[in-house]
Design a protein around this motif. Structure first.
Motif, PDB file in Angstrom:
ATOM      1  N   ILE A  11     -11.049 -23.020 -42.546  1.00 31.01           N
ATOM      2  CA  ILE A  11      -9.726 -23.348 -43.097  1.00 31.01           C
ATOM      3  C   ILE A  11      -8.544 -23.829 -42.277  1.00 31.01           C
ATOM      4  O   ILE A  11      -8.605 -23.432 -41.092  1.00 31.01           O
ATOM      5  N   TRP A  12      -8.264 -25.049 -42.547  1.00 27.07           N
ATOM      6  CA  TRP A  12      -7.330 -25.887 -41.431  1.00 27.07           C
ATOM      7  C   TRP A  12      -5.752 -25.385 -42.045  1.00 27.07           C
ATOM      8  O   TRP A  12      -5.633 -25.112 -43.303  1.00 27.07           O
ATOM      9  N   LEU A  13      -4.983 -25.509 -41.296  1.00 23.27           N
ATOM     10  CA  LEU A  13      -3.469 -25.189 -41.492  1.00 23.27           C
ATOM     11  C   LEU A  13      -3.088 -26.809 -41.540  1.00 23.27           C
ATOM     12  O   LEU A  13      -3.286 -27.298 -40.386  1.00 23.27           O
ATOM     13  N   ALA A  14      -2.289 -27.182 -42.427  1.00 28.30           N
ATOM     14  CA  ALA A  14      -2.013 -28.357 -42.664  1.00 28.30           C
ATOM     15  C   ALA A  14      -0.717 -28.765 -41.937  1.00 28.30           C
ATOM     16  O   ALA A  14       0.149 -27.856 -41.227  1.00 28.30           O
ATOM     17  N   PRO A  15      -0.728 -30.096 -41.682  1.00 29.44           N
ATOM     18  CA  PRO A  15       0.677 -30.470 -40.715  1.00 29.44           C
ATOM     19  C   PRO A  15       1.685 -31.088 -41.591  1.00 29.44           C
ATOM     20  O   PRO A  15       1.783 -32.112 -41.880  1.00 29.44           O
ATOM     21  N   MET A  16       2.526 -30.026 -41.948  1.00 27.89           N
ATOM     22  CA  MET A  16       3.750 -30.293 -42.729  1.00 27.89           C
ATOM     23  C   MET A  16       4.960 -30.668 -41.793  1.00 27.89           C
ATOM     24  O   MET A  16       5.480 -29.993 -41.424  1.00 27.89           O
ATOM     25  N   GLU A  17       5.270 -31.788 -42.070  1.00 29.89           N
ATOM     26  CA  GLU A  17       6.314 -32.585 -41.352  1.00 29.89           C
ATOM     27  C   GLU A  17       7.746 -31.974 -41.647  1.00 29.89           C
ATOM     28  O   GLU A  17       7.958 -31.397 -42.876  1.00 29.89           O
ATOM     29  N   GLY A  18       8.505 -31.494 -40.523  1.00 30.08           N
ATOM     30  CA  GLY A  18       9.681 -30.888 -40.618  1.00 30.08           C
ATOM     31  C   GLY A  18       9.690 -29.377 -41.258  1.00 30.08           C
ATOM     32  O   GLY A  18      10.646 -28.737 -41.375  1.00 30.08           O
ATOM     33  N   VAL A  19       8.261 -28.843 -40.912  1.00 29.40           N
ATOM     34  CA  VAL A  19       8.201 -27.592 -41.497  1.00 29.40           C
ATOM     35  C   VAL A  19       7.399 -26.825 -40.345  1.00 29.40           C
ATOM     36  O   VAL A  19       7.747 -25.627 -39.815  1.00 29.40           O
ATOM     37  N   VAL A  20       6.222 -27.255 -40.174  1.00 31.48           N
ATOM     38  CA  VAL A  20       5.087 -26.488 -39.208  1.00 31.48           C
ATOM     39  C   VAL A  20       5.209 -27.087 -37.981  1.00 31.48           C
ATOM     40  O   VAL A  20       4.411 -27.993 -37.249  1.00 31.48           O
ATOM     41  N   ASP A  21       6.295 -26.421 -37.371  1.00 33.92           N
ATOM     42  CA  ASP A  21       6.200 -26.804 -35.832  1.00 33.92           C
ATOM     43  C   ASP A  21       5.484 -26.057 -34.810  1.00 33.92           C
ATOM     44  O   ASP A  21       4.800 -25.178 -35.653  1.00 33.92           O
ATOM     45  N   HIS A  22       5.644 -26.035 -33.531  1.00 38.10           N
ATOM     46  CA  HIS A  22       4.721 -25.171 -32.794  1.00 38.10           C
ATOM     47  C   HIS A  22       4.997 -23.631 -33.027  1.00 38.10           C
ATOM     48  O   HIS A  22       4.052 -22.825 -32.934  1.00 38.10           O
ATOM     49  N   VAL A  23       6.211 -23.333 -33.219  1.00 36.32           N
ATOM     50  CA  VAL A  23       6.641 -21.917 -33.561  1.00 36.32           C
ATOM     51  C   VAL A  23       5.972 -21.494 -34.791  1.00 36.32           C
ATOM     52  O   VAL A  23       5.441 -20.153 -34.976  1.00 36.32           O
ATOM     53  N   MET A  24       6.091 -22.195 -36.019  1.00 40.73           N
ATOM     54  CA  MET A  24       5.651 -21.891 -37.156  1.00 40.73           C
ATOM     55  C   MET A  24       4.088 -21.842 -36.976  1.00 40.73           C
ATOM     56  O   MET A  24       3.408 -21.024 -37.806  1.00 40.73           O
ATOM     57  N   ARG A  25       3.472 -22.869 -36.385  1.00 41.00           N
ATOM     58  CA  ARG A  25       1.880 -22.597 -36.008  1.00 41.00           C
ATOM     59  C   ARG A  25       1.623 -21.256 -35.527  1.00 41.00           C
ATOM     60  O   ARG A  25       0.786 -20.811 -35.818  1.00 41.00           O
TER      61      ARG A  25
END
Length: 318
Positions: A11-25
């Motif tokens: 399961i990959w976590l998607a790269p959501m622009e403007g949302v999933v930055d390093h803190v959200m990751r």
């Protein structure tokens, strides 16, 4: 225990622009136990970026390119010039990224207007040139992967684009099962991913409209893909990865509040003013899909502009 445990795929976590930055990751990989994640895209123009920019998008490069919970992070690039994409891809892997991912799926008008993201799905030959250049430049042991949608206006070039990506030497392909024109409107056309899998031999990851363990099972069955990528579903249910993988109970609201408070308490020296309050409110728009309590809290929280007031509200509710 709930859901249908499955260890058959990653399961990959998607790269959501403007949302999933390093803190959200950090938040989501610790709560959801993902196998891999990808950064927000770095927009490549006619220049080779300095290391500082790569570190800004991916601070994890300084920690073995892994999140604090140990999930590998790959840098994603977006652009249309093969040579500059190749040079920046080389720099990314030199700095420690475990390969590079190339974005041919972003639907944003500003990106498409400057000939980046999903608009390139009109030009299979351009995809081929970009990936060929990157693959030739990046050391053989480093994967070059790509992400695409089913097309721009329609799906007429979906198979041609996938074949071009494979012919160019890509090591893997993630397919978001909608066109740019379809945006994020349901349904996701997982059966189209199955059609793509019939035409290419490279590994394919299925993406789109996975909100639950049942959705993951249905996506895997219909697309034929063992590996899946999750974006908005992970934001709506922070431990969705574990719900799917091991049948863990969905995180309760008390657990989500603690995660929100942690998110609100991490210092971000580069961001000032209303950045973090806006990001927290943005996260709530996803949480409201899953939690009635998020919808109720958001009625009061959306009026707040001061970060400390938001922290107090989250603390009181916790």
């Amino acid at each position: 225990m709930t859901g249908n445990p499955s260890s058959s795929g990653k399961i990959w976590l998607a790269p959501m622009e403007g949302v999933v930055d390093h803190v959200m990751r950090d938040m989501l990989t610790s709560a959801g136990s993902y196998d891999f994640c990808v950064t927000e895209f770095i927009r490549v123009t006619r220049q080779l970026y300095k290391p500082a920019l790569f570190y800004r998008y991916c601070p994890e490069l300084k920690s073995g390119s892994r999140t604090p919970s140990g999930t590998p992070v790959r840098i994603q690039l977006l652009g249309q010039d093969p040579d500059w994409m190749a040079e920046n891809a080389v720099r990314a892997v030199e700095l420690g990224s475990p390969g590079v991912d190339l974005n041919f799926g972003c639907p944003a008008k500003t990106v498409n207007k400057s000939k980046g993201g999903a608009i390139l799905l009109r030009e299979p030959e351009t995809l081929y040139k970009i990936i060929s250049a990157v693959r030739a430049a990046v050391p053989a042991g480093q994967p070059v992967t790509a992400k695409m949608r089913l097309g721009y206006e329609d799906k007429s070039l979906a198979l041609d684009n996938a074949r071009a990506i494979e012919a160019a030497g890509a090591d893997g392909l993630t397919v978001h099962a909608r066109t740019k024109a379809e945006g994020y409107r349901p349904p996701a056309h997982w059966h189209w991913i199955a059609r793509i899998r019939e035409k290419v031999s490279l590994p394919v990851v299925a993406n789109g409209e996975i909100w639950s363990a049942a959705d993951a099972e249905a996506c895997r069955r219909e697309s034929g893909c063992a590996d899946i990528m999750i974006g908005r579903g992970a934001l709506a249910l922070p431990n969705l990865g574990r719900v799917i993988n091991v049948g863990e109970e969905p995180m309760n609201w008390a657990g989500v509040r603690k995660l929100l408070l942690r998110y609100a308490s991490i210092e971000r020296p580069d961001h000032r003013g209303g950045f973090l309050p806006s990001r927290i409110k943005q996260w709530f728009t996803y949480l409201r899909h899953q939690y009635r309590e998020a919808d109720e809290m958001f009625r009061d929280l959306k009026r707040l502009q001061d970060l400390e007031e938001i922290r107090v509200m989250l603390s009181e509710e916790a």
